[in-house]
Design a protein around this motif. Structure first.
Motif, PDB file in Angstrom:
ATOM      1  N   ASN A 118      14.989  19.125  24.984  1.00 24.07           N
ATOM      2  CA  ASN A 118      15.223  20.446  25.568  1.00 24.07           C
ATOM      3  C   ASN A 118      16.695  20.809  25.535  1.00 24.07           C
ATOM      4  O   ASN A 118      17.070  21.939  25.224  1.00 24.07           O
ATOM      5  CB  ASN A 118      14.714  20.485  27.019  1.00 24.07           C
ATOM      6  CG  ASN A 118      13.213  20.693  27.093  1.00 24.07           C
ATOM      7  OD1 ASN A 118      12.586  21.104  26.121  1.00 24.07           O
ATOM      8  ND2 ASN A 118      12.626  20.411  28.235  1.00 24.07           N
ATOM      9  N   ALA A 119      17.544  19.832  25.862  1.00 25.03           N
ATOM     10  CA  ALA A 119      18.982  20.093  25.845  1.00 25.03           C
ATOM     11  C   ALA A 119      19.504  20.267  24.418  1.00 25.03           C
ATOM     12  O   ALA A 119      20.315  21.148  24.145  1.00 25.03           O
ATOM     13  CB  ALA A 119      19.731  18.958  26.546  1.00 25.03           C
ATOM     14  N   ARG A 139      20.336  22.282  34.796  1.00 23.61           N
ATOM     15  CA  ARG A 139      19.755  23.623  34.733  1.00 23.61           C
ATOM     16  C   ARG A 139      19.119  23.861  33.362  1.00 23.61           C
ATOM     17  O   ARG A 139      18.030  24.432  33.267  1.00 23.61           O
ATOM     18  CB  ARG A 139      20.845  24.665  35.020  1.00 23.61           C
ATOM     19  CG  ARG A 139      20.381  26.114  34.958  1.00 23.61           C
ATOM     20  CD  ARG A 139      19.446  26.460  36.098  1.00 23.61           C
ATOM     21  NE  ARG A 139      20.040  26.262  37.400  1.00 23.61           N
ATOM     22  CZ  ARG A 139      20.841  27.133  38.016  1.00 23.61           C
ATOM     23  NH1 ARG A 139      21.138  28.284  37.445  1.00 23.61           N
ATOM     24  NH2 ARG A 139      21.321  26.876  39.214  1.00 23.61           N
ATOM     25  N   LEU A 140      19.800  23.422  32.316  1.00 24.29           N
ATOM     26  CA  LEU A 140      19.256  23.573  30.970  1.00 24.29           C
ATOM     27  C   LEU A 140      17.918  22.851  30.836  1.00 24.29           C
ATOM     28  O   LEU A 140      16.950  23.401  30.303  1.00 24.29           O
ATOM     29  CB  LEU A 140      20.235  23.016  29.932  1.00 24.29           C
ATOM     30  CG  LEU A 140      21.528  23.785  29.689  1.00 24.29           C
ATOM     31  CD1 LEU A 140      22.412  23.018  28.714  1.00 24.29           C
ATOM     32  CD2 LEU A 140      21.243  25.174  29.160  1.00 24.29           C
ATOM     33  N   VAL A 141      17.878  21.627  31.321  1.00 26.76           N
ATOM     34  CA  VAL A 141      16.664  20.826  31.220  1.00 26.76           C
ATOM     35  C   VAL A 141      15.529  21.456  32.031  1.00 26.76           C
ATOM     36  O   VAL A 141      14.392  21.545  31.563  1.00 26.76           O
ATOM     37  CB  VAL A 141      16.935  19.383  31.691  1.00 26.76           C
ATOM     38  CG1 VAL A 141      15.633  18.592  31.781  1.00 26.76           C
ATOM     39  CG2 VAL A 141      17.899  18.689  30.735  1.00 26.76           C
ATOM     40  N   LEU A 188      19.073  32.735  25.395  1.00 29.43           N
ATOM     41  CA  LEU A 188      19.687  33.177  26.646  1.00 29.43           C
ATOM     42  C   LEU A 188      20.389  32.016  27.333  1.00 29.43           C
ATOM     43  O   LEU A 188      21.483  32.173  27.880  1.00 29.43           O
ATOM     44  CB  LEU A 188      18.620  33.774  27.569  1.00 29.43           C
ATOM     45  CG  LEU A 188      17.980  35.078  27.105  1.00 29.43           C
ATOM     46  CD1 LEU A 188      16.745  35.404  27.934  1.00 29.43           C
ATOM     47  CD2 LEU A 188      18.977  36.236  27.181  1.00 29.43           C
ATOM     48  N   GLN A 189      19.784  30.848  27.284  1.00 22.07           N
ATOM     49  CA  GLN A 189      20.424  29.660  27.844  1.00 22.07           C
ATOM     50  C   GLN A 189      21.675  29.275  27.062  1.00 22.07           C
ATOM     51  O   GLN A 189      22.674  28.854  27.644  1.00 22.07           O
ATOM     52  CB  GLN A 189      19.453  28.477  27.823  1.00 22.07           C
ATOM     53  CG  GLN A 189      18.321  28.559  28.825  1.00 22.07           C
ATOM     54  CD  GLN A 189      17.479  27.302  28.770  1.00 22.07           C
ATOM     55  OE1 GLN A 189      16.546  27.205  27.973  1.00 22.07           O
ATOM     56  NE2 GLN A 189      17.808  26.345  29.603  1.00 22.07           N
ATOM     57  N   ALA A 190      21.604  29.412  25.743  1.00 23.05           N
ATOM     58  CA  ALA A 190      22.754  29.065  24.917  1.00 23.05           C
ATOM     59  C   ALA A 190      23.932  30.001  25.186  1.00 23.05           C
ATOM     60  O   ALA A 190      25.088  29.594  25.103  1.00 23.05           O
ATOM     61  CB  ALA A 190      22.371  29.115  23.438  1.00 23.05           C
TER      62      ALA A 190
END
Length: 226
Positions: A31-32, A66-68, A101-103
């Protein structure tokens, strides 16, 4: 017979432990790493010669959990919806923008990310499907080992990144965390003065070895290629 049962019990425990470890690696590492890949592709769209270490940019300690978590929520949501007839496909397109969006902002929450992704893809899911269908040859090339790795996958990833930037323009007013560095024209050599100023710093900036690549470059190359 008792020894055989004990041996079988040990094997079962090993299999369960291996399965749990595999699940943990999938959700915590993959995921990361997915976010790191999208970050690299987004920056590669805006400038030449992006350092491979930029795949590690979202991995700062204050962002990693948070990313995970957001990645886990997206995967489990799509998985649960896939138990319906067409819900999985629909949700996969609806939440397809979450990794990007996370990136762009690793601090985004799952609630914010899923809402923004749903807004961005609203009315465009069918167009996204037809666009992917139009380059079906990429999926054919992926079946060929060398061509799939060197040609098909990079092309597929870059085209998916274009989806994000096309839909990104529709919701600039709704996104309070945009990076100005991603607002320029793509693939233009002189579209800004100097290099873009990104909000995300390199994960490690001072660990280098006597080589063209730094230590973080080599680590990123290893895990990305794996």
């Amino acid at each position: 017979k008792k020894n055989r049962l004990q041996s079988l019990a040990v094997k079962n425990r090993v299999m369960i432990a291996t399965a749990l470890l595999s699940i943990l690696l999938r959700f915590f590492v993959l995921n990361a790493s997915l976010i790191g890949r999208e970050r690299f592709l987004m920056e590669n769209r805006m400038q030449k010669n992006v350092r491979i270490r930029r795949t590690l940019a979202p991995y700062h300690r204050k962002y990693l959990l948070r990313l995970v978590w957001v990645g886990f929520c997206r995967r489990i949501t799509v998985f649960l919806w896939s138990m319906t007839v067409v819900g999985g496909v629909y949700k996969a397109y609806q939440y397809a923008m979450v990794p990007y969006l996370q990136a762009e902002n690793p601090q985004i929450t799952w609630r914010e990310a899923k809402k923004l992704s749903a807004d961005m893809t609203n009315g465009y899911k069918w167009n996204m499907f037809l666009t992917q269908l139009s380059y079906i040859y990429i999926f054919v090339l992926k079946l060929v080992p060398v061509l799939g790795l060197l040609i098909a996958l990079p092309l597929e990833y870059q085209l998916d990144t274009e989806f994000y930037f096309v839909l990104r323009e529709r919701s600039l007013e709704k996104r309070y965390f945009i990076e100005p560095a991603f607002d320029g024209l793509p693939y233009v050599e002189d579209n800004r003065e100097g290099e873009p100023l990104y909000l995300l710093d390199d994960l490690v900036d001072d660990l280098v070895i006597d080589s063209e690549y730094g230590l973080t470059d080599l680590i990123a190359i290893f895990f990305t290629c794996c």
